[in-house]
Design a protein around this motif. Structure first.
Motif, short mmCIF file in Angstrom:
data_model
loop_
_atom_site.label_atom_id
_atom_site.label_comp_id
_atom_site.label_asym_id
_atom_site.label_seq_id
_atom_site.Cartn_x
_atom_site.Cartn_y
_atom_site.Cartn_z
N PRO A 534 3.85 -22.87 39.57
CA PRO A 534 4.65 -22.62 38.87
C PRO A 534 3.22 -22.59 37.65
N GLU A 535 2.10 -22.66 38.05
CA GLU A 535 1.46 -22.28 36.67
C GLU A 535 1.26 -20.98 37.11
N ASP A 536 1.57 -20.48 37.75
CA ASP A 536 1.58 -19.06 38.55
C ASP A 536 2.34 -18.16 37.28
N TRP A 537 3.45 -18.30 37.25
CA TRP A 537 4.42 -17.78 36.21
C TRP A 537 4.54 -17.57 34.90
N GLU A 538 4.62 -16.66 34.08
CA GLU A 538 3.65 -16.91 32.82
C GLU A 538 5.42 -15.47 32.08
N LEU A 539 5.84 -16.19 30.70
CA LEU A 539 6.70 -15.54 30.07
C LEU A 539 6.77 -14.72 29.37
N VAL A 540 6.95 -13.12 29.33
CA VAL A 540 6.80 -12.07 28.45
C VAL A 540 8.25 -11.57 27.74
N TRP A 541 7.91 -11.15 26.93
CA TRP A 541 9.01 -10.82 25.73
C TRP A 541 8.59 -9.16 26.51
N GLN A 542 10.47 -8.28 26.74
CA GLN A 542 9.97 -6.93 27.30
C GLN A 542 11.28 -6.56 25.61
N ARG A 543 10.00 -5.21 25.09
CA ARG A 543 10.15 -5.02 23.61
C ARG A 543 11.73 -4.29 23.73
N LYS A 544 11.23 -3.49 24.88
CA LYS A 544 11.83 -1.80 25.41
C LYS A 544 13.72 -2.20 25.26
N THR A 555 1.60 -12.19 42.36
CA THR A 555 2.14 -11.38 43.94
C THR A 555 2.69 -10.37 42.81
N LYS A 556 2.90 -10.60 41.34
CA LYS A 556 2.94 -9.45 40.38
C LYS A 556 3.83 -9.12 40.36
N THR A 557 4.83 -10.06 40.67
CA THR A 557 6.54 -9.85 40.72
C THR A 557 7.18 -10.24 39.46
N LYS A 558 8.01 -9.78 39.17
CA LYS A 558 8.58 -9.94 37.86
C LYS A 558 10.34 -10.93 38.02
N LYS A 559 10.82 -11.52 37.13
CA LYS A 559 11.80 -12.23 37.27
C LYS A 559 12.64 -11.84 36.22
N ARG A 560 14.30 -12.00 35.62
CA ARG A 560 14.67 -11.77 34.77
C ARG A 560 15.87 -12.92 34.43
N ILE A 561 15.26 -12.65 33.13
CA ILE A 561 16.21 -14.40 33.05
C ILE A 561 17.74 -13.71 31.80
N VAL A 562 18.56 -14.63 33.44
CA VAL A 562 19.99 -14.43 32.28
C VAL A 562 20.40 -15.60 32.26
N ALA A 563 20.91 -15.38 31.30
CA ALA A 563 22.01 -16.90 30.94
C ALA A 563 23.37 -17.52 32.03
N ALA A 564 22.66 -18.63 32.28
CA ALA A 564 23.31 -19.25 33.71
C ALA A 564 24.79 -19.36 33.90
N ARG A 565 25.37 -19.43 32.68
CA ARG A 565 26.57 -19.89 31.77
C ARG A 565 27.56 -18.70 31.22
N PRO A 566 27.36 -17.53 31.44
CA PRO A 566 27.42 -15.99 30.43
C PRO A 566 29.08 -16.08 29.81
N TYR A 567 30.21 -17.22 31.27
CA TYR A 567 31.25 -16.55 30.58
C TYR A 567 31.76 -17.56 28.97
N LEU A 568 30.66 -19.05 28.90
CA LEU A 568 30.73 -19.87 27.61
C LEU A 568 31.11 -18.67 26.27
N PRO A 569 31.97 -19.17 25.51
CA PRO A 569 32.23 -18.29 24.92
C PRO A 569 31.05 -18.18 23.16
N LYS A 570 30.41 -19.63 23.16
CA LYS A 570 29.20 -19.22 22.09
C LYS A 570 27.93 -19.57 23.13
#
Length: 857
Positions: A534-544, A555-570
């Motif tokens: 777990p400590e190998d992971w970093e949080l990065v802000w992608q400006r683009k 591992t030089k891998t990326k993992k995208r962060i998305v909302a777990a429940r995108p259907y929620l109204p708010k």
């Protein structure tokens, strides 16, 4: 005599048809039998409209300002007082319309408290009430106003007076200004008589059963579709009736002409059945209300006794053989007057049904009838007065005269033992009871007639003409009750319940909590692969693309962060979504940096579960994270969705983590702290109970703490899931800690709570109990679902706890606790009497012991 719970309230499922029924034999659409009514009157509907009132005497409206009705509620003023908008019509007077045993209520819709308006041209249909007419009768209108100073458990209406009118039942509309008696002002009332076009009765819905007679079968409640009046009905097979039985004679019985006896309104028939209909009496059983009050004070008991006496006097004249009035035959109407409801007055015997005795009658049966020998007198009138005395004795003392737990001993007491009357009662009351409950009928008060009873000084100051006309306004006005009358428990006795608990052996809620608590919600499972750190992971802000992603240094891998429940109204903002992903993957090393670099509002609901970040890390028992979140503005009292505030502290209590409890109790509000104390008591976690109490947590809730709009929450759910909106039970979250300790039989916890100010007389409603293997809400063998700790301890056979509570000030004579959203169930009377007697016996011994110690000291 019948053995029937008459005219109670629906509490069982709808009767369903299993096969098609021919129309001429449909019990839901019977044909009314034509009746020769008074003065040639034909059956029909009487339409009653109250238009307006003038000059009513109502308490000053300024009291409303002290009860939450502010100046913004007032639209304008006039000479008649403050004019209220329609939205505030509940503070206007309301009326009850009564005619021949049927009662309607109607609210004023506009105007002022002194000059209210009920019906206008636009609102005629809304305010119009319809009465089924089968004979001439007087219309009585009573006026009430909301009592703005009422407190919980007190009378919440004020009586403003009454008016009477004799409808002409003619072809023309009748309009009159009626003077208000026992008050001021007048009412403009309009009545219109409409003859029935058909003699077939149709109901708006299928009837529901609410009682059972061993002789006459099921009793049901129906609502007549044209008048919307409710009736209690019973269906009798014609084949079961004795030969030459005249069903029409039942309608013309003289007993139907007493204002204190429910009249048989009409009879209908199908091809195979007769259907008998009485007005539905909605105020509940008198002895149910006595059970809630424990005892009636002198004036209330005297009015009830006087009204029962008038009913018995009338029956003595028109039906001298009637002598077995029982508690379940005495109800209260919606105004609060006594109504005797007994189908035995019909003397209707059906075939092939055995007669069985009723143990309920033993406590009130005169000795000459109880003996059942040939020497019993043929004049049964004195036995009625014995029953009257027994009713009064119980109303004033809370137990029947000559009571003993053993029924055989009770019978022997009635036959031979002298009456014991408390010297605390007034001397005139003692004399009255002694003379009514005299064993020898010839010496009994009333042997020479009811007038002899009326003349006793117990009734000094009472106007019997006013009693007979029901002109005394009862101080207690019941709400409509959905309650059946229960004399005995259906199966288990009190001892059986206690034996059942003993047989289960020791069982603590700690075991139950361990069984039910998942360590982590399913949605919380980590997504990382086993060989990842777990400590190998970093949080990065992608400006683009203006988004967060995870980057793994190894591992030089990326993992995208998305909302777990995108259907929620708010949706939360991007920083909150990122924090949720960090917590979901348990990358806890990223949290401090993230909170330092980004401005994250921590008070939101995580999108992969139903908790907040603070509650989530509390569930994981991450003590450092809890401190960090609190330091960065996390709210320990946040409510969201159906989740109650203060959940983090409740989670810490559930986990048994003393360090977290010590941290969170200082950041949590009073109400959730008290809820947490209740959970700790239910777990019998004494160290956590001590931590909470040491931090000043209150043992009891205040009355205003309970939800205004009622919901029911599961104790172990703590907000997860949906509440049962509209459930007529009290939320389990608000069960007092002391009640929980008594329910568990834990004397040490009881002492601890009492030492920290727990109210020994606290009330509870809809208590659930603990069973081996899990939590059982509303265990159906328990009847003490509402009450106080002292009654609960007695029911569970915990006599040591009973003594402990008594020594700490428990009052066994307090009335049943009241909660305005809820009607407590009726305790079976046999069990209630037994528990009351046992409590009094133990209380007497405790009092004697205390007095002895004082003498010795």
């Amino acid at each position: 005599m019948t053995d029937l719970d008459p005219l109670g309230v629906v509490h069982s499922p709808v009767i369903r048809r299993r096969r098609p029924i021919p129309e001429d034999d449909d019990p839901y659409k019977p044909e009314i039998i034509p009746v020769a009514l008074q003065n040639g009157l034909e059956p029909g509907l009487l339409l009653v409209r109250i238009h307006e009132g003038l000059g009513l005497s109502v308490p000053q409206y300024k009291a409303a300002l002290e009860h939450g009705i502010g100046p913004s509620s007032i639209t304008s003023q006039s000479e008649g007082g403050l004019i209220l908008p329609y939205s505030n019509h509940d503070s206007l007077p309301h009326a009850t319309l009564e005619l021949d045993g049927s009662v309607f209520a109607v609210n004023a819709t506009s105007g002022t408290r002194e000059n209210p308006v009920w019906s206008t041209e636009l609102r005629n249909r809304i305010c119009e009430k319809k009465f089924d007419i089968f004979r001439a009768a007087e219309l009585t209108i009573r006026l009430y106003a909301r009592n703005l100073d009422h407190r919980e458990g007190s009378q919440d209406v004020l009586f403003l007076g009454y008016a009477k009118m004799n409808p002409l039942f003619g072809d023309e509309v009748q309009t009159e200004w009626l003077p208000i008696e026992n008050g001021t002002g007048k009412l403009r009332v309009e009545v219109e008589y409409v003859k029935n076009k058909t003699l077939r009765i149709e109901t708006s819905r299928k009837p529901r059963c609410f009682g059972q007679s061993r002789r006459l079968g099921s009793v049901a409640r129906i609502r007549k579709s044209d008048s919307y009046r409710c009736y209690a009905s019973i269906y009798i097979q014609k084949a079961d009736l004795p030969p030459r039985y005249d069903v029409m004679q039942a309608l013309l019985l003289p007993a139907n002409n007493s204002p204190f006896i429910a009249p048989l309104k009409f009879i209908a028939q199908t091809r195979s059945q007769f259907c008998l209909f009485w007005p539905f009496v909605s105020g509940g059983h008198l002895f149910y209300h006595l059970q809630r009050a424990r005892r009636f004070h002198a004036d209330r008991a005297r009015l009830y006794t006087a009204e029962i006496l008038v009913a018995l006097e009338w029956l003595d004249e028109v039906d001298p053989s009637y002598h077995e009035l029982k508690p379940k035959n005495i109800l209260l109407d919606s105004v609060g007057h006594v109504v005797v409801c007994d189908l035995g007055l019909l003397h209707l015997e059906t075939k092939n049904i055995e007669t069985t005795s009723d143990s309920a009658a033993v406590d009130y049966l005169a000795p000459e009838l109880l003996a059942g020998n040939a020497s019993a007198p043929t004049n049964t009138a004195p036995s009625k007065w014995w029953t009257l005395g027994a009713f009064l004795y119980e109303m004033l003392t809370g137990l029947p005269p000559f009571y003993n737990e053993n029924e055989e001993q009770r019978c022997r007491n009635i036959l031979s033992e002298p009456l014991v009357v408390s010297r605390l009662l007034p001397e005139s009351t003692q004399d009255f009871l002694n003379k009514l409950l005299t064993h020898k009928p010839d010496d009994r008060l009333g042997y020479k007639g009811a007038s002899e009873i009326k003349a006793h000084r117990y009734f000094d100051g009472l106007n019997w003409d006013k009693v007979a006309r029901r002109e005394y306004e009862p101080e207690f006005k019941p709400h409509e009750l959905a309650m059946g009358f229960r004399q005995e428990r259906k199966s288990e006795t009190v001892e059986t319940v206690q034996e059942m608990f003993s047989a289960w052996g020791p069982f603590t809620p700690v075991q139950r909590a361990a069984q039910r608590d998942p360590a982590v919600p399913a949605a919380v499972a980590s997504h990382h692969v086993a060989d990842e750190k777990p400590e190998d992971w970093e949080l990065v802000w992608q400006r683009k693309d203006q988004s967060f992603y995870f980057y793994n240094r190894s591992t030089k891998t990326k993992k995208r962060i998305v909302a777990a429940r995108p259907y929620l109204p708010k949706q939360p903002d991007k920083t909150q979504v990122a924090l949720g992903a960090v917590l979901n993957n348990k990358y806890m090393h990223l949290v401090p940096t993230m909170l330092e670099e980004y401005s994250v509002n921590l008070n939101f609901q995580l999108d992969f579960t139903t908790t907040t970040p603070l509650d989530y890390v509390t569930e994981l028992q991450e003590v450092d994270m809890v401190r960090l979140f609190l330091a960065n503005g996390a709210d320990a009292n946040l409510e969201h969705g159906y989740t109650l505030g203060g959940r983090p502290l409740l989670s810490a209590v559930r986990k048994g983590n003393q360090e977290l409890v010590q941290i969170l109790v200082r950041r949590t509000d009073r109400i959730p702290c008290t809820r947490a104390l209740g959970h700790a008591v239910s777990k019998q976690d004494t160290p956590i109970v001590n931590i909470l109490l040491a931090n000043g947590v209150k043992c009891d809730f205040e009355e205003a703490d309970r939800p205004q709009f009622h919901s029911s929450y599961s104790e172990f759910d703590m907000g997860v899931g949906s509440p049962n909106v509209g459930d007529p039970s009290e939320p389990e979250e608000y069960t007092p800690a002391l009640v929980r300790a008594v329910n568990l039989g834990d004397a040490d916890l009881v002492r601890l709570l009492l030492a920290h100010g727990a109210n020994v007389n606290i009330g509870y409603h809809d208590l659930s109990i603990f069973l081996p293997g899990g939590f059982s809400p509303k265990f159906n063998r328990m009847f003490m679902e509402c009450g106080r700790p002292i009654q609960l301890a007695m029911e569970l056979g915990q006599e040591d706890l009973v003594r402990l509570l008594l020594e700490n000030g428990a009052d066994i004579d307090l009335a049943q606790p009241v909660w305005r959203h809820h009607d407590c169930k009726m305790i079976p009377r046999a069990d209630y009497h037994q528990l009351t007697a046992r409590l009094r016996s133990i209380a007497a011994s405790v009092t004697h012991g205390i007095m002895s110690q004082r003498v010795l000291s």
